[in-house]
Design a protein around this motif. Structure first.
Motif, PDB file in Angstrom:
ATOM      1  N   GLN A   8       1.002  -1.276   0.057  1.00 45.50           N
ATOM      2  CA  GLN A   8      -0.014  -0.033  -0.060  1.00 45.50           C
ATOM      3  C   GLN A   8       0.744   1.249  -0.019  1.00 45.50           C
ATOM      4  O   GLN A   8       0.518   2.184   0.571  1.00 45.50           O
ATOM      5  N   ASP A  27      -4.378  -3.153   6.841  1.00 41.27           N
ATOM      6  CA  ASP A  27      -5.097  -2.073   5.791  1.00 41.27           C
ATOM      7  C   ASP A  27      -6.406  -1.609   6.276  1.00 41.27           C
ATOM      8  O   ASP A  27      -7.466  -2.380   6.079  1.00 41.27           O
ATOM      9  N   ARG A  30      -9.053  -1.193   3.698  1.00 41.92           N
ATOM     10  CA  ARG A  30      -9.639  -2.444   3.228  1.00 41.92           C
ATOM     11  C   ARG A  30     -10.676  -2.715   4.236  1.00 41.92           C
ATOM     12  O   ARG A  30     -11.754  -3.339   3.435  1.00 41.92           O
ATOM     13  N   ALA A 278      -6.829  -8.044   4.744  1.00 38.19           N
ATOM     14  CA  ALA A 278      -6.286  -6.869   5.104  1.00 38.19           C
ATOM     15  C   ALA A 278      -5.046  -6.848   5.921  1.00 38.19           C
ATOM     16  O   ALA A 278      -4.582  -6.138   6.315  1.00 38.19           O
TER      17      ALA A 278
END
Length: 289
Positions: A8, A27, A30, A278
């Motif tokens: 990311q 994340d 996400r 994630a």
């Protein structure tokens, strides 16, 4: 020399130096997208349902994740008092926490009640003990076993007739007798049949059982369908068509509420659906052998 690997847009080597290894990365964007996708699957023009998401804490108990869930308006489902204490540390109120013990010791269940958690009763002996000890002072949800064997492999099917989870729906009359004997207040019905379902069929099988039993309890606030959505473990894996599931389950729930003569809340308890895609784990190679 290889260029630093990025996640990311973040340089993993910089993160490793800053925080040390091993290091878990999650994340948040996400997770938020998964929450939004779930909600939108039950919010079409013809899908007027009062949806509530209860994150299954057992799937990932990280405090930062719990705080993120709370900030997104997602409540929680726990299976132990220690999980509940983590949720309280993350800022949740006791009434936002559903406690679903399965074979837990009675002192722990009493502790959960003293904390003010919502109680989801998993067995007839527990139902009787709650009735004898608390009577009508502690509202309870009933976890029903629908005798549905579906989803992934047998190890993650928990709604079949031989499962230890939930009160078999064949004991409907015995449940009602205990409830009447102690004047128990039943505020919800719950079913969780397992994991890795690809379509709405399994949810609708469990739902039909709960809708029948609901006729015994006029003061329900919610129906909880648990979870079990299929997620991708590797590229190309099949996943649950959540849009189609949302439409079918919403339609069935709307029809039920009309028959029940009152709108109830529709609950789900997604866990891995929200977080499984994630996370990243950074580690250091000690030796190449």
């Amino acid at each position: 020399m290889h260029a630093p690997y990025q996640i990311q847009g973040l340089d993993t080597l910089t993160l490793a130096r800053q925080f040390g290894l091993p290091l878990y990365l999650y994340d948040a964007d996400r997770i938020i997208r998964q929450i939004d996708t779930f909600r939108s699957s039950f919010s079409g023009p013809d899908q007027k349902v009062n949806l509530k998401i209860k994150y299954a804490v057992k799937s990932l108990t990280n405090l930062s994740i719990l705080r993120l869930m709370r900030m997104q308006g997602v409540e929680v489902d726990v299976v132990s008092v220690n999980e509940a204490r983590l949720a309280l540390m993350a800022g949740y109120k006791a009434g936002q926490i559903m406690y679903t013990p399965s074979g837990n010791a009675w002192p722990e269940i009493q502790e959960a009640i003293s904390l003010g958690l919502r109680l989801n009763v998993d067995s007839l002996p527990m139902l009787e003990q709650v009735g004898q000890t608390y009577g009508a002072s502690v509202p309870v949800c009933l976890r029903i076993n629908p005798s549905v064997a579906d989803g992934g492999n047998i190890k993650i099917q928990v709604g079949h007739v031989n499962s230890k989870f939930g009160i078999p729906h064949q004991y409907r009359a015995r449940i009602a007798a205990i409830v009447a004997q102690y004047g128990l207040v039943i505020n919800g019905l719950h079913v969780h049949t397992g994991s890795d379902f690809k379509d709405a069929g399994t949810f609708l099988k469990g739902a039909s059982i709960l809708f029948e039993i609901a006729a015994d309890y006029p003061d329900l606030q919610f129906i909880d369908f648990g979870s079990g959505f299929k997620v991708a473990y590797r590229e190309g894996d099949a996943t649950t068509d959540l849009g189609k599931l949302g439409r079918k389950v919403s339609a069935a729930f709307q029809t039920f509420c009309q028959q029940y003569s009152r709108e109830l809340e529709l609950w789900f308890e997604p866990g891995k659906y929200l977080v499984s895609e994630a996370g990243h784990l950074l580690t250091e190679v000690n030796v190449v052998k």
